[in-house]
Every structure is written in C-alpha cells, then in structure tokens.
Design a protein around this motif. Structure first.
Motif, PDB file in Angstrom:
ATOM      1  N   UNK A  28      46.988  28.200  42.474  1.00  0.00           N
ATOM      2  CA  UNK A  28      47.523  28.404  43.819  1.00  0.00           C
ATOM      3  C   UNK A  28      48.749  29.319  43.807  1.00  0.00           C
ATOM      4  N   UNK A  29      48.687  30.360  42.970  1.00  0.00           N
ATOM      5  CA  UNK A  29      49.803  31.295  42.897  1.00  0.00           C
ATOM      6  C   UNK A  29      50.069  31.913  44.261  1.00  0.00           C
ATOM      7  N   UNK A  30      51.335  32.172  44.563  1.00  0.00           N
ATOM      8  CA  UNK A  30      51.717  32.653  45.884  1.00  0.00           C
ATOM      9  C   UNK A  30      51.015  33.950  46.258  1.00  0.00           C
ATOM     10  N   UNK A  31      50.815  34.851  45.275  1.00  0.00           N
ATOM     11  CA  UNK A  31      50.197  36.133  45.598  1.00  0.00           C
ATOM     12  C   UNK A  31      48.694  36.027  45.816  1.00  0.00           C
ATOM     13  N   UNK A  32      48.072  34.900  45.419  1.00  0.00           N
ATOM     14  CA  UNK A  32      46.640  34.719  45.656  1.00  0.00           C
ATOM     15  C   UNK A  32      46.362  34.347  47.104  1.00  0.00           C
ATOM     16  N   UNK A  33      47.293  33.686  47.763  1.00  0.00           N
ATOM     17  CA  UNK A  33      47.071  33.225  49.141  1.00  0.00           C
ATOM     18  C   UNK A  33      46.950  34.389  50.120  1.00  0.00           C
ATOM     19  N   UNK A  34      47.909  35.341  50.140  1.00  0.00           N
ATOM     20  CA  UNK A  34      47.726  36.483  51.046  1.00  0.00           C
ATOM     21  C   UNK A  34      46.510  37.336  50.683  1.00  0.00           C
ATOM     22  N   UNK A  35      46.180  37.412  49.372  1.00  0.00           N
ATOM     23  CA  UNK A  35      44.984  38.166  48.977  1.00  0.00           C
ATOM     24  C   UNK A  35      43.736  37.544  49.604  1.00  0.00           C
ATOM     25  N   UNK A  36      43.648  36.222  49.606  1.00  0.00           N
ATOM     26  CA  UNK A  36      42.498  35.547  50.202  1.00  0.00           C
ATOM     27  C   UNK A  36      42.411  35.820  51.697  1.00  0.00           C
ATOM     28  N   UNK A  37      43.574  35.822  52.377  1.00  0.00           N
ATOM     29  CA  UNK A  37      43.567  36.125  53.803  1.00  0.00           C
ATOM     30  C   UNK A  37      43.115  37.545  54.081  1.00  0.00           C
ATOM     31  N   UNK A  38      43.567  38.463  53.258  1.00  0.00           N
ATOM     32  CA  UNK A  38      43.165  39.860  53.418  1.00  0.00           C
ATOM     33  C   UNK A  38      41.680  40.030  53.142  1.00  0.00           C
ATOM     34  N   UNK A  39      41.174  39.353  52.112  1.00  0.00           N
ATOM     35  CA  UNK A  39      39.736  39.382  51.815  1.00  0.00           C
ATOM     36  C   UNK A  39      38.919  38.963  53.033  1.00  0.00           C
ATOM     37  N   UNK A  40      39.301  37.851  53.670  1.00  0.00           N
ATOM     38  CA  UNK A  40      38.562  37.341  54.826  1.00  0.00           C
ATOM     39  C   UNK A  40      38.589  38.348  55.972  1.00  0.00           C
ATOM     40  N   UNK A  41      39.757  38.942  56.225  1.00  0.00           N
ATOM     41  CA  UNK A  41      39.881  39.893  57.333  1.00  0.00           C
ATOM     42  C   UNK A  41      39.045  41.144  57.098  1.00  0.00           C
ATOM     43  N   UNK A  42      39.044  41.647  55.855  1.00  0.00           N
ATOM     44  CA  UNK A  42      38.317  42.880  55.552  1.00  0.00           C
ATOM     45  C   UNK A  42      36.810  42.663  55.636  1.00  0.00           C
ATOM     46  N   UNK A  43      36.324  41.555  55.098  1.00  0.00           N
ATOM     47  CA  UNK A  43      34.883  41.295  55.145  1.00  0.00           C
ATOM     48  C   UNK A  43      34.412  41.120  56.584  1.00  0.00           C
ATOM     49  N   UNK A  44      35.190  40.428  57.400  1.00  0.00           N
ATOM     50  CA  UNK A  44      34.807  40.258  58.810  1.00  0.00           C
ATOM     51  C   UNK A  44      34.845  41.584  59.555  1.00  0.00           C
TER      52      UNK A  44
END
Length: 237
Positions: A28-44
């Motif tokens: 649950x590293x801090x930099x993984x959380x925004x990456x996951x949010x960005x992944x979701x936004x880009x795929x959508x």
C-alpha cells in the motif's frame, strides 16, 4: 475536453513505464494509490465499457483474503493497459514496428512481454532456437488459462526439461512440437495477431540490432502457414 487518441496512448505508455510492482501494491505504498486512480481514469477514457473490468481489478487489488487474488488483479491491470496500448497504437501510428538497437536487451524483452501479456486464449511461438532461457524469461508472464504452443527444433534438450518444470510448478498448459523447414521467428496471439522478430526470442538485441514487427496484411497467410506446419509437426510434449 476529451483526450485525443494520441494523448491517451501517451497516458497508457506512461502508466506502463511507471507501473508499481505487486509488492508495492500489497504494501500500500503511497505512490501506488494515485497510480491506481490514474489507471482507472485512463481506461475509462479509452473505453468506458471497460469500467466493469476496472472495478474487478480494483476489488482484487484491495482484497485482504489472499495474495493470489492481489496477484491476479495486478496481472489483469497490466493486461488491460497493454490491450489499450496496442489498440491505440493501431488507431494512431499503425501496426507495431519497434526497432531495437544492439545491446538494448531489456527493451526487446519488455516489448515481447507486453505482447504476450495480451493473450487470453492461445500463444504460438515459432522459433527453431527456443531453449530453457526463453522459458524462464518469458513464459511466466503468460496469463493462467492461456494455452502455450512452442514450435522449436534446435535446442530441445534444454527446452523440454524447463517446460516440464514450469508446467509442473505453475500449472501451465504447454505443448511442444518440432519440425524442419522453418527459420523465421513469430509469435501468434489468440489466432488474431502476429508479430515477427528479427532475432531469436532468446537472443533479441544481444548480438545485433533487431526489430519486432506486427504482421497485418499478411496475417491470414502467415497464420495458415504456421498452423499447417504445427498440425504436421512432431509432438515432443
């Protein structure tokens, strides 16, 4: 304003370059959380119909039940990003054609890895020099449930033991056949895409510059040629 396809491709490429490891996500590293949010936004933004796939990935990644579920989620995320990458490439810059300079062995490996992670049903590698090094380098990146077919010839004494051990430990379905009369190197993905390598998969860019090229106009003929060769080849495993 919606992103252009070129902008979306740039976003996907950057996500892949900076993808957190599974260990980073588990921790649950801090930099993984925004990456996951960005992944979701880009795929959508790329394909809103894939929102369900994004939700499944997020649920698996956030699971506290088992590491295997998190691993599955991580693999699904990378597969989805690679699918978006190649779809956008074909819509913007045309078929994949990647020159790899002499010595850029990681770049070559990374391109091949991204190709094979797209597979959902079947992978056929055609290369007379497939060996144990090829098995350890690439096949662990194939999604579970995908049938792996290897058409080889010259390095069977090292190839077959490595295939047996990998299949036994991880449960992969791997078939190996051998034949005479072929020299080129290809990987066929799910019976609907084909990529030619200018070098053996085990040696890409190690000894000389090479290329990875997607076959489009000639795909049907190449697929038929090597499926026919596969059907007549000698079963080794």
């Amino acid at each position: 304003m919606p992103l252009t396809k070129e902008q979306l491709l740039a976003e996907v490429e950057d996500l892949l370059r900076n993808a957190p490891s599974m260990q980073d996500i588990v921790g649950n590293r801090d930099d993984a959380i925004p990456w996951m949010g960005r992944f979701a936004a880009v795929i959508r933004a790329w394909d809103f119909a894939r929102s369900v796939d994004v939700m499944v990935c997020q649920q698996l990644i956030s699971s506290h039940i088992s590491t295997s579920m998190i691993t599955d989620g991580h693999r699904r995320i990378l597969t989805l990003l690679n699918e978006a990458r190649h779809a956008l490439r074909m819509e913007t810059v045309g078929p994949l054609a990647v020159p790899v300079a002499h010595g850029e062995v990681f770049d070559y490996f990374d391109e091949v890895r991204r190709i094979i992670e797209i597979a959902k049903q079947d992978l056929l590698f055609v290369d007379p020099y497939l060996d144990a090094e090829f098995v350890s380098r690439y096949l662990s990146h194939v999604s579970k449930g995908v049938t792996i077919r290897l058409l080889a010839r010259e390095k069977l004494p090292t190839l077959l033991p490595a295939v047996d051990l990998l299949a036994k430990q991880f449960g992969y379905a791997i078939q190996v056949r051998s034949a005479l009369g072929f020299h080129d190197r290809f990987v066929f993905v799910d019976h609907n895409a084909c990529y030619q390598s200018g070098a053996s998969f085990k040696d890409g860019a190690k000894f000389a510059p090479t290329t990875l090229t997607q076959m489009t106009d000639a795909f049907a003929a190449m697929s038929q040629t090597y499926e026919d060769l596969w059907s007549k080849a000698k079963s080794e495993r």
